[in-house]
Design a protein around this motif. Sequence first.
Motif, PDB file in Angstrom:
ATOM      1  N   THR A  10       0.797 -14.591  10.288  1.00 21.64           N
ATOM      2  CA  THR A  10       1.150 -14.577   8.874  1.00 21.64           C
ATOM      3  C   THR A  10       2.416 -13.746   8.724  1.00 21.64           C
ATOM      4  O   THR A  10       2.488 -12.617   9.195  1.00 21.64           O
ATOM      5  CB  THR A  10       0.007 -13.952   8.039  1.00 21.64           C
ATOM      6  N   VAL A  11       3.359 -14.299   8.055  1.00 20.05           N
ATOM      7  CA  VAL A  11       4.644 -13.626   7.878  1.00 20.05           C
ATOM      8  C   VAL A  11       4.886 -13.451   6.385  1.00 20.05           C
ATOM      9  O   VAL A  11       4.678 -14.371   5.601  1.00 20.05           O
ATOM     10  CB  VAL A  11       5.776 -14.458   8.516  1.00 20.05           C
ATOM     11  N   PHE A  12       5.301 -12.223   6.022  1.00 19.70           N
ATOM     12  CA  PHE A  12       5.654 -11.930   4.635  1.00 19.70           C
ATOM     13  C   PHE A  12       7.160 -11.814   4.545  1.00 19.70           C
ATOM     14  O   PHE A  12       7.804 -11.273   5.450  1.00 19.70           O
ATOM     15  CB  PHE A  12       5.048 -10.600   4.171  1.00 19.70           C
ATOM     16  N   ASP A  13       7.686 -12.276   3.463  1.00 15.74           N
ATOM     17  CA  ASP A  13       9.098 -11.975   3.268  1.00 15.74           C
ATOM     18  C   ASP A  13       9.191 -10.539   2.755  1.00 15.74           C
ATOM     19  O   ASP A  13       8.204  -9.926   2.379  1.00 15.74           O
ATOM     20  CB  ASP A  13       9.781 -12.986   2.349  1.00 15.74           C
ATOM     21  N   ASN A  14      10.346  -9.978   2.763  1.00 17.47           N
ATOM     22  CA  ASN A  14      10.543  -8.551   2.482  1.00 17.47           C
ATOM     23  C   ASN A  14      10.025  -8.148   1.099  1.00 17.47           C
ATOM     24  O   ASN A  14       9.427  -7.086   0.943  1.00 17.47           O
ATOM     25  CB  ASN A  14      12.025  -8.209   2.628  1.00 17.47           C
ATOM     26  N   THR A  15      10.195  -8.952   0.091  1.00 15.27           N
ATOM     27  CA  THR A  15       9.754  -8.584  -1.252  1.00 15.27           C
ATOM     28  C   THR A  15       8.232  -8.606  -1.360  1.00 15.27           C
ATOM     29  O   THR A  15       7.637  -7.725  -1.969  1.00 15.27           O
ATOM     30  CB  THR A  15      10.362  -9.526  -2.302  1.00 15.27           C
ATOM     31  N   LYS A  16       7.604  -9.581  -0.743  1.00 14.28           N
ATOM     32  CA  LYS A  16       6.135  -9.633  -0.770  1.00 14.28           C
ATOM     33  C   LYS A  16       5.542  -8.500   0.065  1.00 14.28           C
ATOM     34  O   LYS A  16       4.527  -7.920  -0.276  1.00 14.28           O
ATOM     35  CB  LYS A  16       5.638 -10.981  -0.267  1.00 14.28           C
ATOM     36  N   PHE A  17       6.182  -8.186   1.195  1.00 19.63           N
ATOM     37  CA  PHE A  17       5.699  -7.113   2.063  1.00 19.63           C
ATOM     38  C   PHE A  17       5.714  -5.777   1.328  1.00 19.63           C
ATOM     39  O   PHE A  17       4.775  -4.991   1.412  1.00 19.63           O
ATOM     40  CB  PHE A  17       6.572  -7.035   3.327  1.00 19.63           C
ATOM     41  N   THR A  18       6.760  -5.517   0.574  1.00 19.48           N
ATOM     42  CA  THR A  18       6.881  -4.275  -0.175  1.00 19.48           C
ATOM     43  C   THR A  18       5.806  -4.186  -1.258  1.00 19.48           C
ATOM     44  O   THR A  18       5.340  -3.099  -1.578  1.00 19.48           O
ATOM     45  CB  THR A  18       8.286  -4.164  -0.802  1.00 19.48           C
ATOM     46  N   LYS A  19       5.390  -5.313  -1.784  1.00 24.30           N
ATOM     47  CA  LYS A  19       4.319  -5.302  -2.780  1.00 24.30           C
ATOM     48  C   LYS A  19       2.959  -4.999  -2.147  1.00 24.30           C
ATOM     49  O   LYS A  19       2.082  -4.426  -2.778  1.00 24.30           O
ATOM     50  CB  LYS A  19       4.255  -6.638  -3.510  1.00 24.30           C
ATOM     51  N   VAL A  20       2.804  -5.361  -0.890  1.00 26.17           N
ATOM     52  CA  VAL A  20       1.520  -5.174  -0.206  1.00 26.17           C
ATOM     53  C   VAL A  20       1.438  -3.828   0.494  1.00 26.17           C
ATOM     54  O   VAL A  20       0.414  -3.151   0.464  1.00 26.17           O
ATOM     55  CB  VAL A  20       1.289  -6.317   0.812  1.00 26.17           C
ATOM     56  N   VAL A  21       2.530  -3.405   1.117  1.00 26.81           N
ATOM     57  CA  VAL A  21       2.531  -2.183   1.925  1.00 26.81           C
ATOM     58  C   VAL A  21       3.381  -1.123   1.241  1.00 26.81           C
ATOM     59  O   VAL A  21       4.511  -1.385   0.838  1.00 26.81           O
ATOM     60  CB  VAL A  21       3.072  -2.474   3.342  1.00 26.81           C
ATOM     61  N   ASP A  22       2.812   0.089   1.149  1.00 28.20           N
ATOM     62  CA  ASP A  22       3.547   1.218   0.571  1.00 28.20           C
ATOM     63  C   ASP A  22       4.465   1.789   1.639  1.00 28.20           C
ATOM     64  O   ASP A  22       4.011   2.281   2.664  1.00 28.20           O
ATOM     65  CB  ASP A  22       2.548   2.278   0.096  1.00 28.20           C
ATOM     66  N   ARG A  23       5.758   1.715   1.403  1.00 22.52           N
ATOM     67  CA  ARG A  23       6.731   2.204   2.380  1.00 22.52           C
ATOM     68  C   ARG A  23       7.177   3.634   2.110  1.00 22.52           C
ATOM     69  O   ARG A  23       8.015   4.162   2.837  1.00 22.52           O
ATOM     70  CB  ARG A  23       7.953   1.297   2.391  1.00 22.52           C
ATOM     71  N   SER A  24       6.646   4.242   1.085  1.00 17.09           N
ATOM     72  CA  SER A  24       7.083   5.612   0.781  1.00 17.09           C
ATOM     73  C   SER A  24       6.525   6.567   1.835  1.00 17.09           C
ATOM     74  O   SER A  24       5.480   6.342   2.432  1.00 17.09           O
ATOM     75  CB  SER A  24       6.605   6.031  -0.608  1.00 17.09           C
ATOM     76  N   PHE A  25       7.267   7.654   2.042  1.00 15.47           N
ATOM     77  CA  PHE A  25       6.880   8.638   3.039  1.00 15.47           C
ATOM     78  C   PHE A  25       5.826   9.570   2.453  1.00 15.47           C
ATOM     79  O   PHE A  25       6.009  10.146   1.394  1.00 15.47           O
ATOM     80  CB  PHE A  25       8.102   9.449   3.502  1.00 15.47           C
ATOM     81  N   ASN A  26       4.733   9.698   3.155  1.00 16.91           N
ATOM     82  CA  ASN A  26       3.653  10.614   2.749  1.00 16.91           C
ATOM     83  C   ASN A  26       3.354  11.555   3.896  1.00 16.91           C
ATOM     84  O   ASN A  26       3.328  11.140   5.048  1.00 16.91           O
ATOM     85  CB  ASN A  26       2.373   9.837   2.405  1.00 16.91           C
ATOM     86  N   THR A  27       3.120  12.806   3.569  1.00 17.14           N
ATOM     87  CA  THR A  27       2.729  13.743   4.613  1.00 17.14           C
ATOM     88  C   THR A  27       1.227  13.687   4.770  1.00 17.14           C
ATOM     89  O   THR A  27       0.483  13.367   3.842  1.00 17.14           O
ATOM     90  CB  THR A  27       3.150  15.183   4.252  1.00 17.14           C
ATOM     91  N   PHE A  28       0.799  14.006   5.958  1.00 21.50           N
ATOM     92  CA  PHE A  28      -0.628  14.022   6.229  1.00 21.50           C
ATOM     93  C   PHE A  28      -1.150  15.438   6.011  1.00 21.50           C
ATOM     94  O   PHE A  28      -0.819  16.358   6.745  1.00 21.50           O
ATOM     95  CB  PHE A  28      -0.894  13.571   7.666  1.00 21.50           C
ATOM     96  N   THR A  29      -1.921  15.615   4.979  1.00 22.79           N
ATOM     97  CA  THR A  29      -2.507  16.912   4.673  1.00 22.79           C
ATOM     98  C   THR A  29      -4.001  16.732   4.489  1.00 22.79           C
ATOM     99  O   THR A  29      -4.491  15.629   4.249  1.00 22.79           O
ATOM    100  CB  THR A  29      -1.917  17.514   3.386  1.00 22.79           C
ATOM    101  N   LEU A  30      -4.701  17.827   4.609  1.00 20.78           N
ATOM    102  CA  LEU A  30      -6.133  17.786   4.375  1.00 20.78           C
ATOM    103  C   LEU A  30      -6.392  17.590   2.893  1.00 20.78           C
ATOM    104  O   LEU A  30      -5.648  18.108   2.056  1.00 20.78           O
ATOM    105  CB  LEU A  30      -6.783  19.086   4.849  1.00 20.78           C
ATOM    106  N   PRO A  31      -7.427  16.852   2.570  1.00 22.02           N
ATOM    107  CA  PRO A  31      -7.738  16.692   1.147  1.00 22.02           C
ATOM    108  C   PRO A  31      -8.122  18.040   0.545  1.00 22.02           C
ATOM    109  O   PRO A  31      -8.622  18.925   1.253  1.00 22.02           O
ATOM    110  CB  PRO A  31      -8.916  15.717   1.149  1.00 22.02           C
ATOM    111  N   PRO A  32      -7.890  18.233  -0.725  1.00 22.73           N
ATOM    112  CA  PRO A  32      -8.245  19.520  -1.338  1.00 22.73           C
ATOM    113  C   PRO A  32      -9.754  19.756  -1.237  1.00 22.73           C
ATOM    114  O   PRO A  32     -10.552  18.829  -1.347  1.00 22.73           O
ATOM    115  CB  PRO A  32      -7.799  19.372  -2.794  1.00 22.73           C
TER     116      PRO A  32
END
Length: 110
Positions: A10-32
Motif C-alpha cells: 500500500t502506497v500513500f502519496d505525501n499528502t495522505k501520508f501526512t494526514k495518517v502519520v504525525d511527523r512532528s518531533f516528540n521527545t520520549f518522556t515518562l508519563p506524569p
Amino acid sequence: MDKSVEIKKTVFDNTKFTKVVDRSFNTFTLPPIDNTDDIANFFRLYEDLYYAIDILGETDSHQYLVKKSSELLDFDTVTQDIQPLLDEIAQLRGENLALSEEILSLQTGI
C-alpha cells in the motif's frame, strides 16, 4: 516447489501520508505520575493494610509508625499528668503493706 507468494504493497502519496502519520518531533518522556497521595488515601490504605503491617521492625512496621509519630507528640506532658497518680499508688501500696503486716502480727500475737 514452485509456489507463488502474492505481496501487496500500500502506497500513500505525501499528502495522505501526512494526514495518517504525525511527523512532528516528540521527545520520549515518562508519563506524569498520578499523585493521589493525600491524608484520606493514607488512612484508607492504613486501614486496608493494618493486619499486613509487621508489629516490630526498624522500618515498615507499627513500631516504626509509633516511633516516628512520637517525634511530633510531647509524651512528657502525659507523663507529668500520670506521675502524681503513680506516686499515690506507690503510697497506697506502702500503707497496704504496713496494715497487712500489722494484721498479721495481731493474728499471730507477735
